[in-house]
Design a protein around this motif. Structure first.
Motif, short mmCIF file in Angstrom:
data_model
loop_
_atom_site.label_atom_id
_atom_site.label_comp_id
_atom_site.label_asym_id
_atom_site.label_seq_id
_atom_site.Cartn_x
_atom_site.Cartn_y
_atom_site.Cartn_z
N ILE A 73 1.45 -46.64 -0.97
CA ILE A 73 1.68 -46.59 0.58
C ILE A 73 3.88 -47.25 0.65
O ILE A 73 3.70 -48.23 -0.25
CB ILE A 73 0.91 -47.50 0.96
CG1 ILE A 73 -0.09 -46.99 1.32
CG2 ILE A 73 0.73 -48.07 2.25
CD1 ILE A 73 -1.38 -48.00 2.09
N VAL A 74 4.49 -46.27 1.23
CA VAL A 74 5.52 -46.29 1.84
C VAL A 74 5.51 -47.41 3.00
O VAL A 74 4.90 -46.33 4.33
CB VAL A 74 6.45 -45.20 1.39
CG1 VAL A 74 7.53 -45.31 1.93
CG2 VAL A 74 6.41 -43.77 0.62
N VAL A 75 5.32 -48.58 3.01
CA VAL A 75 6.27 -49.17 3.87
C VAL A 75 7.38 -48.93 4.89
O VAL A 75 8.28 -49.20 3.67
CB VAL A 75 5.22 -51.02 3.84
CG1 VAL A 75 5.74 -51.74 4.95
CG2 VAL A 75 4.34 -50.90 2.76
N ILE A 76 7.45 -48.38 5.81
CA ILE A 76 8.83 -49.52 6.67
C ILE A 76 8.79 -49.72 7.94
O ILE A 76 7.70 -49.72 8.54
CB ILE A 76 9.39 -47.48 7.56
CG1 ILE A 76 9.39 -46.55 5.83
CG2 ILE A 76 10.72 -47.57 7.45
CD1 ILE A 76 9.17 -45.52 6.96
N MET A 77 9.48 -51.37 7.69
CA MET A 77 9.67 -51.90 8.78
C MET A 77 10.82 -52.09 9.33
O MET A 77 11.39 -52.16 8.84
CB MET A 77 8.82 -53.50 7.98
CG MET A 77 8.87 -54.76 8.58
SD MET A 77 10.14 -55.44 9.41
CE MET A 77 11.06 -55.79 8.08
N SER A 78 10.71 -52.39 10.50
CA SER A 78 11.46 -52.52 11.48
C SER A 78 11.59 -53.83 12.50
O SER A 78 10.45 -53.83 13.44
CB SER A 78 12.05 -51.42 12.06
OG SER A 78 11.55 -50.39 12.47
N PRO A 79 12.55 -54.96 12.56
CA PRO A 79 12.35 -55.46 13.90
C PRO A 79 12.32 -54.98 15.03
O PRO A 79 13.14 -53.68 15.46
CB PRO A 79 13.88 -56.13 13.98
CG PRO A 79 14.05 -55.24 12.37
CD PRO A 79 13.72 -54.72 12.13
N VAL A 80 12.09 -55.64 15.79
CA VAL A 80 11.67 -55.21 17.63
C VAL A 80 12.59 -55.61 18.39
O VAL A 80 12.65 -56.65 18.16
CB VAL A 80 10.69 -55.43 18.32
CG1 VAL A 80 10.36 -55.10 19.54
CG2 VAL A 80 8.92 -55.03 16.85
N GLU A 81 14.09 -54.35 18.61
CA GLU A 81 14.68 -54.57 19.74
C GLU A 81 14.40 -55.42 20.73
O GLU A 81 13.58 -54.77 21.75
CB GLU A 81 15.02 -53.55 19.98
CG GLU A 81 16.41 -52.55 18.89
CD GLU A 81 17.42 -53.62 17.71
OE1 GLU A 81 17.54 -54.40 18.82
OE2 GLU A 81 17.08 -53.61 16.47
N ALA A 82 14.51 -56.52 21.25
CA ALA A 82 14.57 -57.55 22.30
C ALA A 82 15.00 -56.86 23.55
O ALA A 82 16.00 -56.33 23.66
CB ALA A 82 15.04 -59.12 21.85
#
Length: 64
Positions: free
Chosen positions: A55-64
């Motif tokens: 499993i390749v995980v791509i995580m990114s912050p949610v822009e406010a």
């Protein structure tokens, strides 16, 4: 361009999120928190892809 930060392999432990659900939680490694300037309560998006049996995980912050 792909930049690999921190160690190549990071191991964390899964813990029960609550005694009322089957959900599990784990710790986000500190180098990920520092990379994105995350703090408690921040939202992040997760994308999961299956590739060659991993499993390749791509995580990114949610822009406010």
């Amino acid at each position: 361009m792909v930049t690999i930060m921190g160690r190549n392999v990071v191991t964390t432990t899964l813990h029960a999120a609550s005694s009322k659900t089957n959900s599990l939680r784990t710790t986000v490694p500190m180098w990920v928190i520092n990379q994105f300037g995350l703090k408690a309560g921040d939202d992040v998006n997760w994308k999961l892809h299956l590739k060659d049996g991993e499993i390749v995980v791509i995580m990114s912050p949610v822009e406010a």
